[in-house]
Structure formats: structure tokens, C-alpha cells
Design an enzyme around this catalytic site. Sequence first.
Site, PDB file in Angstrom:
ATOM      1  N   ASP A   1     -32.092 -22.624  -6.404  1.00 33.83           N
ATOM      2  CA  ASP A   1     -31.283 -21.515  -6.909  1.00 33.83           C
ATOM      3  C   ASP A   1     -30.697 -20.814  -5.705  1.00 33.83           C
ATOM      4  O   ASP A   1     -30.867 -21.283  -4.570  1.00 33.83           O
ATOM      5  CB  ASP A   1     -32.137 -20.560  -7.766  1.00 33.83           C
ATOM      6  CG  ASP A   1     -31.324 -19.857  -8.839  1.00 33.83           C
ATOM      7  OD1 ASP A   1     -30.542 -18.961  -8.486  1.00 33.83           O
ATOM      8  OD2 ASP A   1     -31.463 -20.203 -10.037  1.00 33.83           O
TER       9      ASP A   1
ATOM     10  N   HIS B   1     -25.508 -19.988  -8.815  1.00 32.18           N
ATOM     11  CA  HIS B   1     -26.921 -20.076  -8.416  1.00 32.18           C
ATOM     12  C   HIS B   1     -27.095 -21.012  -7.218  1.00 32.18           C
ATOM     13  O   HIS B   1     -28.071 -21.762  -7.129  1.00 32.18           O
ATOM     14  CB  HIS B   1     -27.785 -20.547  -9.590  1.00 32.18           C
ATOM     15  CG  HIS B   1     -27.847 -19.558 -10.719  1.00 32.18           C
ATOM     16  ND1 HIS B   1     -28.658 -18.446 -10.702  1.00 32.18           N
ATOM     17  CD2 HIS B   1     -27.171 -19.510 -11.907  1.00 32.18           C
ATOM     18  CE1 HIS B   1     -28.505 -17.753 -11.819  1.00 32.18           C
ATOM     19  NE2 HIS B   1     -27.595 -18.379 -12.572  1.00 32.18           N
TER      20      HIS B   1
ATOM     21  N   GLU C   1     -23.714 -19.206 -15.798  1.00 27.56           N
ATOM     22  CA  GLU C   1     -23.555 -17.902 -15.145  1.00 27.56           C
ATOM     23  C   GLU C   1     -22.645 -17.927 -13.911  1.00 27.56           C
ATOM     24  O   GLU C   1     -22.931 -17.296 -12.897  1.00 27.56           O
ATOM     25  CB  GLU C   1     -24.926 -17.319 -14.787  1.00 27.56           C
ATOM     26  CG  GLU C   1     -25.768 -17.015 -16.014  1.00 27.56           C
ATOM     27  CD  GLU C   1     -27.094 -16.355 -15.700  1.00 27.56           C
ATOM     28  OE1 GLU C   1     -27.535 -15.516 -16.498  1.00 27.56           O
ATOM     29  OE2 GLU C   1     -27.709 -16.697 -14.666  1.00 27.56           O
TER      30      GLU C   1
END
Length: 624
Positions: free
Chosen positions: A282, A336, A407
Amino acid sequence: MEDFILLRALEAVKTQVKMFGRWVVLSLVLLHLVLCNEEKTGDSPNVYEPSWVFKCVVDEGCQRSNSPQPATNASGLVFESLEVCRTVCGRFGGLWPRPVTAALSTQTVQIHPNYLRYDLIDVPVEAREMVVQMTHVASGNLVDECDGNVTELVDTRVVVYITVKTANTDLTWDTDEQYMLDVQTKDGSVAVHIVAETVYGARHGLETFTQLVAPNKPPFSDNYKCSLRLVSGAKIRDRPVYKHRGLVLDTSRNFIPIDDIRRTIDGMAASKMNVFHWHVTDSHSFPFESTRVPQFTRYGAYSPYEIYTAEEVRELINYAKVRGVRVVVEIDAPAHSGNGWQWGKEYGFGDLAVCVNAKEWRRLCIQPPCGQLNPANPEMYRVLRDLYRDIAEALPKPALFHMGGDEVFFGCWNASEEITSYMKEKGYDTTVEGFIKLWAEFHQKALEIWDEEMIAAGTVNPQPVMLWSSELTQAHRISKYLNKERYVIEVWEPISSPLLTQLLRLGFRVVSVPKDIWYLDHGFWGTTKYSNWRRMYSHMLPREPNVLGGEVAMWSEYVDAQALDTRVWPRAAAVAERLWADPAPGAAAAEPRLQRHRLRLAARGLRSDVLSPAWCAQHDSHCL
């Protein structure tokens, strides 16, 4: 004679009471009581050591006796051991997850691992070595029931006959995991027959066999004693409802040592879960070693000791496979992605990622630290290719890869002049739809690279890949950018969202992990709500061919190895039964079996959270 002597002593005391005081009289009275007691009980009194016993009551489960009783009173449906009682009590005994059908004897026979043998004559030669490893795991699990020491030796002969019909050892969504198991006891010997189409069905049968065994430990003993008792007769037919029964573990936000991951996979195997979804990187860290790009861990690991080496990854994949678990590596991208990607300029590659570790993070990413890959930089794709080649070579064939994909924060890309200039050259507006096009372009190129590296690693036919649900996968735009034959969408939106149903209507395959039900980190931060095992157990998925299954997710912002077990177990086991058996709603009937499974997990080294007060655990159905 002793009474006579005592009376004479008392007379003498009375004449001198003023000299010695009243305490002397009291002391002699106590002496008299002691002597009387010794006269009644003798010098070596019989010590009465009562214990609880447990009775299997129809429609109620195992109930502790009203008062302590000598263990010799145990008979019939009354047992010295709560574990033995749970193993035979009720339709499914102590089995977890529950099988499709089961007929269990209430009688047990004492066994010892020294007299346990496996007959593999009906296992194809190509698959025999794997089945041998599976039997070693099963035998180890039996010994663990007695904390590694089965003290009570008996010579009851137990032979487990295993039949596997195919030699294929691939573990995929198409793998046949069903099995049949029969236990018969005759003339002091036990025959166990396991029949399965594949080695993984046989493995599940072996797991169920170990769950038909319970430890019997005397409550009072000068020395440690433990015996094993096996259900003397059983007939079980079983198969899973859903193909994909997974656990997501995030090892980027906080590093989880490899031993703790192995232990987690042990719990998954005990619960017949078959997918370990490893969110290994991440923006926080990059602990996954790439032999072709060592800069990932050099710049992305928290420390030199918090790295998953290539050798450890290969060993973990094999460890999981022997336990019927498929490892799905996730490299989250293009969002990420931060730490581990920030070395590009130093090596002459330019910015491989942007917004990395930006201080003003709230306008650039969902949570700190920020970081998104730079789709305007061709060198980023070259580095990504080297990483994908390492993964393609490590995963067993056919490989299942998770590309992340959620995201994406448009503000981050919009803050990069390099990226906005690239978008202008491509004719993409710096609007939502323009950034959606850039996002989709990234996935198109990433999939092409993955396919090419899979071919180079020996896989001819294109394999599906997984993506998280996102703005890109919304129903009104997904078909424009993503091929439903290639992408499986993991939907993590709340249960109130219509997205899962919408994607099914569009013909996409899905895996469900509703964040407001099956996220194990919820309830520990912000306004999120904690889901206990009953709530997790009660959530049901649609039964449609394109619903491959589900996952329970352990994100690690607020957990590390110290709290991992109690945060995951036994709640993940509740989801495991939902995905394997999909029983009717309601957790009450399942609780006694989950109590037994919790102790089983503890015996195998997992520190599971408690389900109830101990009194409730000893009185099934009384605390509902």
C-alpha cells in the site's frame, strides 16, 4: 484412651486456670476436636475429588451437571469432557463448518496417533506427495488436541483409506471440493473412508476427520493426562456452496510476520476457507521483495527485518496450498502506491509515483501517506512489468492476481503538471470523466503487461484478474472500460448499495465483502460499527452463478501481530460457515459448534477471542 487422657488434662488445667489464662482452655478444646477428627477419619483420609460432567440434551446441547459428581458416573449421553460431549451432541456434533448431511454416532472409541495409518493406494501417483503432506497436517492437528502429548496409549488400529479420482492439483474456482467420509468401528478397529474428486476435497475430508476427534483430560490428576476419542461411526456428505471463501489480510499498514500469516492460514484451513487474499503493499510500505526491482523493499520496507523475501513467499504459497488455500497477491494500483515507488528520480526514471508522502494529504488522498502511480511516465510501466514477472513466476498456475484499483484520488493526479500535460496530449479533459479515462487506460496497459508476463511464465490462456469496486466500476460506466470476461469485481460497498446487484445484471462476476458487515477492523476507529460473529454469520449472499463468494477483511491500520488472532478469530470462522454451507439465518444453533471450534483453533495455536462467559459455554442455549 485418647479421650480419657484429654479429660485428665482438662481437670489439671481447671485447677491452674488463673495462672495460665483462658487461652489454654481454648487451645486444649481445639486439640480435642483435632483428635476426635483424626479418630473418625484415620491417618490417611480418602480424598473426594468431584468434577463436573456434561450431558447431551436433545434440542439444548451440552449441559453441565447441577452439582459436581465423581467422573465415574459418566455414562450414556453423559461425558467427563465438554469437548467429547460437543463432538457427538446434536445433528452436526462439533463440526465447523457444518456439512451438507451428517449422521454421527453418540459412542466414541479411544485412539492414539501411533496406531493411525493412511492408505493412499487409490490416490494417483502424481498427487500422492501432496496428499502425504496433507495427512501429516491432519496427524499434527490430532496431537495438538492434547497439547502435543497424547499420554494415554491404546492400540486401537485406525486406517484412513483415501480415494482421489483425478491427478490435477490446480486450485481454482473450478476445483471440485466435495468429499464423502465414512467411519466404521468393528472388532476393535476403525476404518475411515474418504472419497473425493480432487486432493482438495480429500483435504477437506481429512479436516472433518480430525474434527470427529476430541481430547479427554481428567480434571484432577497428579500428572498430565490426555487421551483422544473418535466418534465410532459417521456418514458425512459435503460440498461448498460458494467457490471463493476468502480472508483479506493487509500487511502493509502494519507488518505481519510470516509466522503469524502461517498461523492465520492454519485457521483458514480449519474453517475450510480457500482464498488468502494478501494485500501485501500500500502507500504505507512495500514489504514484498522483487528480485528484479530490489528498490521496492529498499525504499518501501519499514526495516530490513520487515520484508517478505522471495523464498518466504514461495514457501508460504506452498504451505497454503497443502492446506487447501489459494494465495492471491494484491499489488494495489494505481492508487495506494507510494512508499517503495519514490526512488525513480534518483535512478533516472523520473517520477514513478506522485504525491508520495505529501504533507497536505487531505486534498491529495484518502488517508496518509499519499501516493499514486504516474500513468504519464513510460518508465513506471517498465518497472511494473518487472514486478509482474516476479509475481507471475511465484504464483502457482493458473495464477489469480488482484490488481487493486480502488480509491483513485483525482486531486493527486491533477496536482501533477506532468500528468495534466499528458492528459492534454491524449485529449482527456481534467474533469471527472477525463480522469476516469486515464484510470481506465492504466488498467488496460497493466492488464496487457500482466498477460504478456503470464505467457512468458508458461500460461497460455488469459486468466481473469480481480479489481476492487470503485468509481470506475459503477454500473453506468463499467462496461465502457472493463471487460466482464477478464475482470472479477470485489464489491466492498455497504449492504445498502445496489452495486452488487447491478454488476450481476451486467454479467460481471463478483466477490462480496460488505464493509459494514464483514470488515474486521470496523468498530475500532471513527464512527464504524463493530460486527460480532452473530451479525457476520447472519449476512447472506445471493445464490447466483456469478456470485463466486465472499471475503472477510482484516485491514491493519489498528492491528499488528499482537492483536491479530483475537481480531480475526472466531469471527472469520463465522463467515467461513456462511460461505461453505450457507445455512438458514440464525446463529443460535451454531453457537455450541463454534464454541468447540474456538477450542480447536486454540489447540492449533490461534488465540481466538471469547464468545461468551464460561458458564454460558458450559450451558448451551441458556444465554440466548
